[in-house]
Design a protein around this motif. Sequence first.
Motif, short mmCIF file in Angstrom:
data_model
loop_
_atom_site.label_atom_id
_atom_site.label_comp_id
_atom_site.label_asym_id
_atom_site.label_seq_id
_atom_site.Cartn_x
_atom_site.Cartn_y
_atom_site.Cartn_z
N LEU A 1 0.83 -1.40 -0.08
CA LEU A 1 0.09 0.00 -0.08
C LEU A 1 0.91 1.36 0.16
O LEU A 1 0.43 2.48 -0.67
N ALA A 2 2.05 1.05 0.54
CA ALA A 2 3.01 2.23 0.51
C ALA A 2 3.29 2.73 -0.57
O ALA A 2 3.79 3.71 -0.84
N ASP B 1 1.37 0.62 6.22
CA ASP B 1 1.00 0.49 4.71
C ASP B 1 2.25 -0.43 4.06
O ASP B 1 2.33 -0.49 2.88
N LYS C 1 -3.23 6.14 -3.62
CA LYS C 1 -4.24 5.82 -2.75
C LYS C 1 -5.77 6.56 -3.19
O LYS C 1 -5.86 7.45 -2.57
N TYR D 1 -1.20 5.20 9.32
CA TYR D 1 -0.17 5.21 7.96
C TYR D 1 -0.82 5.31 6.98
O TYR D 1 -0.09 5.89 5.62
N VAL D 2 -2.09 5.31 6.56
CA VAL D 2 -2.84 5.74 5.37
C VAL D 2 -2.96 7.30 5.11
O VAL D 2 -2.96 7.79 3.91
#
Length: 764
Positions: free
Chosen positions: A107-108, A199, A112, A233-234
């Motif tokens: 995800l990082a 993430d 997003k 984190y998101v």
Amino acid sequence: MLNDWYSMNVILEQYYGLTNCSFETLEGYESINFKVKADSDTFVLKKYNFSEETIAILKAEDQVAHKLNEIEQLNFPESIHNIEEHPITIVDGFIYRLLPFIEGEFLAEILKDEVLLVSFGTALGNIDKILLGHYDAVIKAKETQWDLKHFTDNRRFLNDITDAKDRNLVRYFFLQFNEHITPIQHKLRKSIIHNDANDWNILATNGKVTGIIDFGDMCNSWLINELAIGLTYVMMAEEQPLAVAETVIAAYNNILPLQEKELNALYYLVAARLCTSVCNSAHTKKQKPDSDYITLSEQPAWNLLRTWLRINPILAEDCFRKACGFTESKKQTLEHQLKRRDKTISSALSLSYTNPIQMSRSAFQFMYDTDGNTILDAYNNIMQVGHCHPHVVESGQRTMAKLNTNTRYVYEELLSYSDKLLSKFPAHLNKVFFVNSGSAASDLAIRIAKTHTKKNKVMVLEHGYHGNTQNGIDISHYKYNHKGGNGKVEHILQTPMPKVYGSGFKSESEASIHYSDITNKQITAEYGNIAAFIAEPIVGCGGQVPLAINYLKDVYPKIRAQGGVCISDEVQVGFGRLGSHFWGYEMYDVVPDMVILGKPMGNGHPIGAVVTTSDVAESFDNGMEFFSSFGGNPVSCAIGEAVLDVIEADQLQAHALEVGSFLKNGITTIQHEYKEIGDVRGSGLFLGVELIQNDGSPNTLLAQTIKNDLRKKFILVSTDGPYNNVLKIKPPLCFTLENSSELLNQLKISLDNTIKNDNFKQNI
């Protein structure tokens, strides 16, 4: 490493039947991890130090992963059994565990968008929904500092954060956790949670979350912590973190409805996770300074933590509530509160700004109103080291819980603070009288001066202000000569304020000679009758006016020669605010006989003091005992000492010089474009901007317009001076270069709007 890989090959072949394996080292906290490529597939091999507790925890993790794999379209790493059908392998005092390698993008590393954020929130909701009723004694008994339920355990890492300002930011959120979370923790739902949805543990395929790895931090905690951690984190590196949060929360809530009390706690839990992250990074950097994995999210975490401070908690809470379909938190309207105020508070107490502000909280250089706005404070110099500074607050709390009495008893707080405070003065200024305010200090100073000199008259500067007591009003031209004042009383000698700007002299030295001559002639006329001369080093209510450079050097000797004492009122400018000097009198190369302290001395706590010499103090000990019920009490002394601690630890005097110089130079640059700025003056973070009309006369209307326009943009400055035409800028000393740039930018925009765009009429 080659020997390790050989051992890994042997273990994988002997216990798992895997051959021709290649390895890639993966970092981790509590295990050594390897990515394994074999002929048949790709795996992750994890190596742990042996303990019965670790075995029990790993087995519990497998049970949870097995349960979670019931969720469609989500993959969770579940141990691959060895050839003996055991989920773990024990060899030579180590535990080995083989897991499937879950494919996907971290995800990082991907954009997003809304679809991905919804997918993320939905995944977390599904995980928590299926685990909500799951019980496991091993997980319930597990404790980790990464569990926000045990957030305060991370305080032990605070001193590993090397930068004092960063450390204070984290301490502030520890303080807020105790205020907002600890009292309600027993009301929050508990469950087994993954507890580390960062993430780099979330995998996605085709723009949707498809897998979650690393259950090493799994624990039984408050259910809402799962979402708090995931949001943390998101939101990193996002320009609109609350918009991201709203999307994720709404998706989570669609799967597992959240409770209002959980949403109300969320702002502080996100902050707690960020603080946990930076504390552990700071600690681990000392142990593993070359580890990129440990510090991977450190800078993004710091960035978000600073952004989080700038977000009003009310705004965040209302955003979270909106995402779940709840109404905004209940607030009293300003109109209602003003009516309540009018019923109980005299109109003699004024309100700032055309549109008054209803405040709810504050932190460092920011204030939060009840409408959810965050306000940059460039005005309140009383909060010297910053609003609600944690070291100051905790010092007061700790001492209040221990002892609060008066100076008729002996206690360490009084002695320690007196020593530390007096160390800031020349050696002969060695006695201190503590009171409750600058006003009380001014009153006492005049009383001491008259007792010591056996004289009655007091010489004061025009436009000076020294407090709200009767003595204070008598010596304050700013009060007695203005609306409602009764004029100068007989024992007061009033002398012109030695203001260089507008004096008509070509140089400051010429102006200084002019004003000194006037004052010295007045002294000569009253020779032998003057008990004291009192002046502020920079006259605040006079419009932030520095005294002409040699004025005090000329006047002090004349006052002393006729038997009087010299008093420096440092209430506004003392304690390092001026940057170049700790005390204002030092700017003029003089030393007073008495110094008055107040306002910033307690960072908002009511404390004041008179500092003087042994000779003066002894003359005051004439049999009439001096006693202040609250002056010098342990709580006030602890708070005052904490303020000195912060000024020193955070190097705030040097900071005031740097930031103040940047700000003053910036305003001077703007002045080149606007003839309406007549003068830019002051030192450090005590600045005045005098606004004038085309003919040089005071431009009161422009000053009021700018002040209120900046207030609309959520920046606080104020106005002062005899004509209220001077913008005064005196923020908490934690004010930054970035804050200064924001103020400069908005000041220029405001000037553009009011002058260049014909929104302001000259000569009104």
